[in-house]
Motif scaffolding. Structure first.
Motif, PDB file in Angstrom:
ATOM      1  N   VAL A  22       0.865  -1.179   0.000  1.00 23.16           N
ATOM      2  CA  VAL A  22       0.000   0.000   0.000  1.00 23.16           C
ATOM      3  C   VAL A  22       0.897   1.223   0.000  1.00 23.16           C
ATOM      4  CG1 VAL A  22      -2.103  -0.856   1.046  1.00 23.16           C
ATOM      5  CG2 VAL A  22      -0.185  -0.233   2.492  1.00 23.16           C
ATOM      6  N   VAL A  24       1.322   4.889   0.950  1.00 25.28           N
ATOM      7  CA  VAL A  24       0.698   5.815   1.889  1.00 25.28           C
ATOM      8  C   VAL A  24       1.051   7.254   1.528  1.00 25.28           C
ATOM      9  CG1 VAL A  24       0.587   6.520   4.291  1.00 25.28           C
ATOM     10  CG2 VAL A  24       0.625   4.107   3.714  1.00 25.28           C
ATOM     11  N   SER A  46      -4.721   9.910   6.322  1.00 25.86           N
ATOM     12  CA  SER A  46      -4.224  10.527   5.094  1.00 25.86           C
ATOM     13  C   SER A  46      -2.703  10.423   4.974  1.00 25.86           C
ATOM     14  CB  SER A  46      -4.658  11.996   5.042  1.00 25.86           C
ATOM     15  OG  SER A  46      -4.275  12.649   6.233  1.00 25.86           O
ATOM     16  N   GLY A  47      -2.033   9.983   6.009  1.00 28.80           N
ATOM     17  CA  GLY A  47      -0.587   9.793   5.914  1.00 28.80           C
ATOM     18  C   GLY A  47       0.224  10.821   6.689  1.00 28.80           C
ATOM     19  N   LYS A  48      -0.452  11.562   7.598  1.00 30.92           N
ATOM     20  CA  LYS A  48       0.236  12.615   8.353  1.00 30.92           C
ATOM     21  C   LYS A  48       1.336  12.033   9.248  1.00 30.92           C
ATOM     22  CE  LYS A  48      -3.487  13.917  10.512  1.00 30.92           C
ATOM     23  NZ  LYS A  48      -4.490  12.931  10.019  1.00 30.92           N
ATOM     24  N   SER A  49       0.947  10.999  10.020  1.00 34.63           N
ATOM     25  CA  SER A  49       1.936  10.423  10.942  1.00 34.63           C
ATOM     26  C   SER A  49       3.088   9.809  10.170  1.00 34.63           C
ATOM     27  CB  SER A  49       1.289   9.366  11.827  1.00 34.63           C
ATOM     28  OG  SER A  49       0.326   9.973  12.656  1.00 34.63           O
ATOM     29  N   THR A  50       2.758   9.182   9.049  1.00 36.09           N
ATOM     30  CA  THR A  50       3.808   8.592   8.219  1.00 36.09           C
ATOM     31  C   THR A  50       4.792   9.671   7.780  1.00 36.09           C
ATOM     32  OG1 THR A  50       2.167   7.010   7.465  1.00 36.09           O
ATOM     33  CG2 THR A  50       4.196   7.147   6.199  1.00 36.09           C
TER      34      THR A  50
END
Ligand code: ADP
Ligand code: MG
Length: 649
Positions: A22, A24, A46-50
């Motif tokens: 996946v 991200v 939405s991928g903020k922490s990533t």
């Protein structure tokens, strides 16, 4: 303007999931300059922490480049990334991620442990930071004793501990009520005013509105990036303490800290630690006991032998111990003994015969070992008398019907030793007068209840056995002659007299050597068994350490986030395993010692000799087991990826 502090270019991040992957984050370009206050906003998932984890070097992009102050992070190894986290980044997490076993002050100080700051300076700075954040009265509280807002302030202090040039806050207000949340935001804003670069991840527009720049993200792409406040002041962040990473001096500090953490971990899980130790305690106790027992009996036998003297040579019929035909050989005679006593290298000769006979006194009868010996036998064997005397040389010549009895025989037939003297015992069918009683003999193992009676060998041969051959000849070598030389001279003489070698010769020195090598072999064998129990104990330690690592995954993540190197994590868990085992080893030595004292009270003749070498050896051995069996779990811990470790609950 000058180059950005943090710069992502074409960054993607995808995760393996099931058979596929996946993605991200897709093709993210983002540049953040020193002194900015940026909010990254977007819906959940939405991928903020990533993105935040990439910015903080907790994770690395699948694709694209990430430069910090112009340096490409792809070229950095794990330790260099740890150093970046330690010296430039300060993390604030939604769930605070404080370590529950440490006080607020210790939690705040933790990052500087890995920077190698001396403990006094560490304490001073952590107190100052907590005071600045209004927690001066909560220094020694555990996280569980603090409110959410207070815990988040502790974690802000921790982020600032090493300078916190860049503060990365992932949903810092997510778990807080609005008042505490506002306080945290105020603090972050004032930090930004002081020159810190602040990046806040949030899904809340109200929180985002406190920033000077808002980056919107959706489905892993940046949708908007707008400035809402003034240009950042090109300020250097405040008090970034001079942090040295010079290795040698700080390594020691880190070892001490790791040992302290290991101690805390052992204390928090007392029962578990104790049970784990038990295997080691038992293993070490048995090794130490076996070695001490072996040494004790060796010393005791050697003492017995030296009482007899190593210049004694024994001659027996046959070709060695346990020769079945020996009893049929009749060639060893008193004439051999006479011939030997005429030799210049011989000090004295004691012929010997022995047999088992029934001994009677009034209506009591018992079987005893009757030994026909010479008048010198008591000296040769180091026997002492409780009463009476040994028979004389005159008695030997006269074939006197005199006997000396041992303590067991005395107990069987008479009351005290003095009562036994002068009494007539019937040996077989020969009446003999008791002239002496020996004292009770300490035996090395257990008690011996066989009856022993000594009589002149002449009496035994003619009156009791009717045999003219001997069972043994004991020769005491003259003082100035070597036992070895005397032994070969005796062998030559007897060979000449018998015409062949139908006898064998033992000297006490060979017996001593045999005993030494036998006890050494025994000790080695039993030690091997004990070592197996230690290995089993070690596997127990490994098992528990694996559990401990699994339980403390989040702690490992936090430590890595604040800048612990892989080596620090490895050391912490290795030291914990070694400390558990060392403590177990000390316990084992104590247990062995206590049981030896207890046994010595109960069993006579039981002697254990503890040597410093065996104790030091045991302790080294137990620590080594800890290091050996702790290595795999510790390595597992050290090789975790920070972001994975943090994500684990
Ligand atoms: P946010 O912080 O914006 O809520 P995240 O960055 O935590 O979102 O996660 C974004 C997406 O990436 C989510 O759908 C999540 O399931 C997925 N994701 C995050 N980490 C991993 C991972 N280690 N493995 C697989 N998927 C992940
Ligand atoms: Mg998140």
């Amino acid at each position: 303007m000058d180059q950005p502090l943090l710069e992502l270019r074409g960054v993607s991040r995808s995760f393996a999931e099931g058979d596929g992957t996946v993605t991200v984050l897709r093709d993210v370009d983002l540049a953040i300059r020193a002194g900015e206050m940026v909010a990254i906003v977007g819906p959940s998932g939405s991928g903020k922490s990533t993105l935040m984890n990439l910015l903080g070097c907790l994770d690395q992009p699948t694709d694209g480049s990430y430069r910090i102050a112009g340096e490409d992070t792809r070229t950095l190894d794990n330790d260099a990334l740890a150093r970046l986290r330690r010296e430039h980044f300060g993390f604030i997490f939604q769930r605070y991620h404080l370590l529950g076993d440490l006080t607020a002050a210790d939690n705040v100080a933790m990052p500087s442990v890995y920077a190698g700051t001396p403990s006094a300076a560490r304490e001073a700075r952590s107190h100052a930071l907590l005071t600045r954040l209004g927690l001066a009265h909560r220094l020694d509280y555990r996280p569980s004793q603090l409110s959410g807002g207070q815990q988040q302030r502790v974690s802000i202090a921790r982020a600032l501990m090493n300078g916190g040039q860049v503060i990365l806050a992932d949903e810092p207000t997510g778990a807080l009520d609005s008042a505490s949340g506002d306080e945290v935001l105020d603090t972050l804003q004032s930090l930004n005013d002081a020159g810190h670069t602040v990046i806040i991840v949030t899904h809340d527009m109200h929180v985002a509105s406190r920033a000077r720049r808002i980056v919107e993200i959706a489905d892993g792409r940046i949708k908007a990036d707008r400035r809402v406040g003034d240009e950042p002041k090109a300020l250097a962040p405040d008090a970034s303490p001079a942090l040295t990473d010079s290795s040698s001096g700080t390594v020691w500090l880190r070892v001490i800290e790791a040992a302290r953490m290991a101690g805390i971990a052992m204390r928090t899980h007392k029962m578990r630690t104790f049970l784990t130790m038990l295997g080691i305690v038992i293993g070490i106790a048995s090794v130490v006991s076996v070695v001490a027992l072996g040494e004790g009996s060796r010393q005791r036998i050697l003492k017995d032998i030296s009482a007899i003297g190593t210049n004694t040579i024994e001659i027996y019929p046959g070709n060695g111990f346990g020769d079945m035909r020996a009893s049929a050989i009749q060639t060893l005679t008193t004439r051999d003994a006479d011939a030997l006593s005429g030799q210049p290298f011989v000090a004295s000769v004691s012929p010997g015969v022995s047999t088992s006979l029934t001994v009677r006194y009034r209506n009591i009868s018992a079987t005893a070992t009757i030994s026909g010996v010479s008048e010198r036998f008591a000296d040769v064997r180091g026997l002492s008398l409780a009463a009476g005397r040994w028979f004389s040389s005159d008695a030997v010549t006269r074939r006197a019907q005199e006997i000396v009895i041992d303590d067991n025989t005395r107990k069987t037939f008479f009351g005290s030793a003095d009562q036994a003297l002068g009494k007539i015992l019937v040996i077989g069918n020969v009446p003999c007068r008791v002239v002496g009683v020996t004292i009770k003999k300490q035996t090395t193992f257990g008690s011996n209840d066989s009856l022993n009676v000594w009589t002149p060998y002449t009496t035994a041969m003619t009156r009791m056995l009717g045999q003219n051959y001997l069972k043994s000849i004991t020769v005491r070598v003259a003082d100035n002659v070597s036992t070895g030389a005397a032994q070969s001279a005796i062998e030559n003489l007897l060979k000449r007299r018998h015409g062949r070698t139908d006898f064998y010769v033992n000297n006490m020195d060979t017996i001593r050597q045999t005993i030494e090598s036998t006890t050494a072999t025994m000790t080695l064998l039993i030690s091997m068994i004990a070592v197996i129990s230690l290995v089993v104990g070690g596997i127990g330690v490994m098992n528990i350490m694996l559990v401990s690592v699994a339980e403390r995954t989040r702690e490992i993540g936090v430590r890595m986030a604040v800048g612990a190197r892989r080596g620090d994590i490895l050391m912490q868990f290795l030291l914990e395993a070694a400390l558990v085992c060392l403590t177990g080893g000390i316990g084992g030595v104590l247990l062995a010692w206590v049981s030896s004292v207890a046994f010595a009270q109960m069993v006579s003749g039981f002697s254990m000799v503890f040597s410093t070498a065996s104790i030091v050896g045991a302790l080294l051995c137990s620590s080594a087991i800890g290091l050996l069996f702790g290595y795999l779990p510790a390595r597992n811990a050290a090789h975790m990826k920070p972001v994975d470790a943090l994500a684990r609950e």
